[in-house]
Structure formats: structure tokens, C-alpha cells
Design a protein around this motif. Structure first.
Motif, mmCIF file in Angstrom:
data_model
loop_
_atom_site.group_PDB
_atom_site.id
_atom_site.type_symbol
_atom_site.label_atom_id
_atom_site.label_comp_id
_atom_site.label_asym_id
_atom_site.label_seq_id
_atom_site.Cartn_x
_atom_site.Cartn_y
_atom_site.Cartn_z
ATOM 1 N N ALA A 192 9.925 58.098 60.027
ATOM 2 C CA ALA A 192 10.905 57.140 61.113
ATOM 3 C C ALA A 192 12.488 56.756 61.259
ATOM 4 O O ALA A 192 13.275 56.565 62.209
ATOM 5 N N ALA A 193 13.182 56.908 59.926
ATOM 6 C CA ALA A 193 14.688 56.828 59.519
ATOM 7 C C ALA A 193 15.064 58.477 60.232
ATOM 8 O O ALA A 193 16.141 57.932 60.877
ATOM 9 N N ASN A 194 14.561 59.064 59.131
ATOM 10 C CA ASN A 194 15.012 60.944 59.526
ATOM 11 C C ASN A 194 14.477 61.692 61.003
ATOM 12 O O ASN A 194 15.897 62.632 61.717
ATOM 13 N N VAL A 195 13.505 61.343 62.025
ATOM 14 C CA VAL A 195 13.297 61.948 63.227
ATOM 15 C C VAL A 195 14.122 61.917 63.871
ATOM 16 O O VAL A 195 14.641 62.539 63.840
ATOM 17 N N PRO A 196 14.455 60.664 63.992
ATOM 18 C CA PRO A 196 15.526 60.324 64.774
ATOM 19 C C PRO A 196 16.859 61.216 64.724
ATOM 20 O O PRO A 196 17.496 61.541 65.561
ATOM 21 N N VAL A 197 17.615 61.500 63.905
ATOM 22 C CA VAL A 197 18.490 61.864 63.149
ATOM 23 C C VAL A 197 18.211 63.257 63.361
ATOM 24 O O VAL A 197 19.172 64.747 64.066
ATOM 25 N N VAL A 198 17.072 64.106 62.680
ATOM 26 C CA VAL A 198 16.627 65.940 63.418
ATOM 27 C C VAL A 198 17.113 65.945 64.889
ATOM 28 O O VAL A 198 17.627 66.722 65.145
ATOM 29 N N PHE A 199 16.438 64.884 65.736
ATOM 30 C CA PHE A 199 16.864 65.345 66.851
ATOM 31 C C PHE A 199 17.512 64.843 67.526
ATOM 32 O O PHE A 199 18.657 65.441 68.554
ATOM 33 N N ALA A 200 18.777 63.352 67.033
ATOM 34 C CA ALA A 200 19.866 63.722 68.426
ATOM 35 C C ALA A 200 20.657 63.234 67.155
ATOM 36 O O ALA A 200 21.397 62.121 67.502
ATOM 37 N N GLY A 201 20.616 63.416 66.126
ATOM 38 C CA GLY A 201 21.864 62.505 65.098
ATOM 39 C C GLY A 201 23.098 62.568 65.187
ATOM 40 O O GLY A 201 23.946 62.096 64.818
ATOM 41 N N SER A 202 23.594 64.296 65.944
ATOM 42 C CA SER A 202 24.910 63.794 66.348
ATOM 43 C C SER A 202 25.418 63.056 67.001
ATOM 44 O O SER A 202 26.719 62.231 67.064
ATOM 45 N N TRP A 203 24.397 63.194 68.209
ATOM 46 C CA TRP A 203 24.272 61.854 69.174
ATOM 47 C C TRP A 203 24.625 60.386 68.670
ATOM 48 O O TRP A 203 24.956 59.106 68.951
ATOM 49 N N LEU A 204 23.640 59.937 67.569
ATOM 50 C CA LEU A 204 23.582 58.453 66.826
ATOM 51 C C LEU A 204 24.963 58.414 65.975
ATOM 52 O O LEU A 204 25.050 57.279 65.806
ATOM 53 N N LEU A 205 25.639 59.701 65.390
ATOM 54 C CA LEU A 205 26.559 59.116 64.734
ATOM 55 C C LEU A 205 27.567 58.445 65.700
ATOM 56 O O LEU A 205 28.749 58.825 65.427
ATOM 57 N N GLN A 206 28.251 59.453 67.622
ATOM 58 C CA GLN A 206 29.196 59.235 67.798
ATOM 59 C C GLN A 206 29.193 57.313 68.162
ATOM 60 O O GLN A 206 29.832 56.795 68.488
#
Length: 185
Positions: A146-160
Motif C-alpha cells: 500500500a505504501a510502495n505501489v503508488p510510488v512505483v506508479f506515481a512517485g515523481s508526481w507524488l514527490l512534487q
């Protein structure tokens, strides 16, 4: 069900800003095959957390049952404070990367989890819920995903969009409250 929910919640929150999230971001930037990355994360987490949970069950035979709420609550508080210390991405170009997304994800994730706060939490959760070891393993694994799958798919966008400092502080407060609640109940 308490074991599953507690395990899921503890790991999903503890993973915020963790080095394995940074590793997920690195792997997603390096490889296009997101399914292979997620499969590697799943296998590595199941293996690592199963070993950790069995260690926790073994340790639990030496701990008086009345200490359970104190150990679990104290570990939540400790993990909350640990969250305030930012992790660094210590993944480097590694020889394992040449074997592809699945192998790289599996090996690097397994190694990154050794001694990590989520591994420690898994040991403590399994010691606390020793009669529900499979629920702990599945809960911690699902929390990791749950914590890592979103990062795999949208990590760059989330970090912004989301400040990691804000996320860590919020997660710390949630863990502190869970710890106090666990001790008092």
C-alpha cells in the motif's frame, strides 16, 4: 482481525518516507516493467516479513503476556520517533540491476528491509499476536504494498505534491497516538 489491521496500519504508516519508498522510486525510474517491480517487492516482503514474524513468535515465548500492550505501544511510539529521522536512498548502480526489474526489486528490497523499522515492527507485532502469525505477515506485506505501489506508479508526481517532512511528522503523530492508545487500552 486485530493482527491484520494493526500490522497493515503500522507498516503502511511506517513506510512513509522510508528508504524502501526511495528504492521504489529508483526502480520505477530505472525499469519500465512496473508489474515486475511490484512482484519483486511482494516476494521480498513476504520472505523478509515471514522470517521476521517467526522470529517474533519465537521471542514471544520468553516475554510475559502482560508485557504485550506495553511492548506494542512502546514500539509504536519508538517507530513514530524513528520516522522523524529521514532515510537516505543508499541504492547505487548495482550488479543485480542487470538481471531485470523483478530480480533487482526482489533482491534490493529484501536487503533494504534488513534491520528496517518495518522489519522491527513485524517482529514485535508477531510477538504480540503470536497466535495470528499469518495475519501479521499478510498485514505487514499489504501495508508495504500500500505504501510502495503508488510510488512505483506515481512517485515523481507524488514527490512534487507532498512534502516528505510533513508526511513524516504526521506519521509520527499517528504512531504516538496509536502507541498511547495501545498502552491505555
Amino acid at each position: 482481525m486485530d493482527a491484520l489491521f494493526s500490522s497493515f496500519t503500522a507498516v503502511a504508516i511506517a513506510e512513509i518516507g522510508d528508504k524502501t519508498q526511495l528504492l521504489s522510486l529508483f526502480l520505477a525510474a530505472r525499469f519500465r516493467n512496473k508489474t515486475a517491480i511490484i512482484s519483486g517487492i511482494l516476494v521480498a516482503t513476504l520472505l523478509n516479513h515471514a522470517a521476521s514474524a517467526w522470529l517474533g513468535v519465537w521471542i514471544s515465548q520468553f516475554i510475559p503476556t502482560t508485557w504485550g500492550p506495553w511492548l506494542l505501544g512502546g514500539s509504536f511510539i519508538a517507530v513514530g520517533l524513528w520516522l522523524l529521522i529521514p532515510d537516505k536512498d543508499d541504492s547505487e548502480d548495482n550488479a543485480v540491476l542487470k538481471y531485470g526489474a523483478f530480480v533487482a526489486s526482489c533482491v534490493l528490497f529484501f536487503l533494504a528491509e534488513i534491520g528496517d523499522k518495518t522489519q522491527v515492527a513485524t517482529v514485535i507485532l508477531a510477538a504480540t499476536f503470536d497466535n495470528a502469525i499469518w495475519m501479521v505477515i499478510w498485514g505487514t506485506t499489504l501495508g508495504m504494498l500500500a505504501a510502495n505501489v503508488p510510488v512505483v506508479f506515481a512517485g515523481s508526481w507524488l514527490l512534487q505534491k507532498i512534502s516528505l517532512d510533513w508526511a513524516r511528522r504526521t506519521a509520527c503523530i499517528v504512531f504516538m497516538v496509536l502507541g498511547i492508545f495501545t498502552i491505555l487500552m
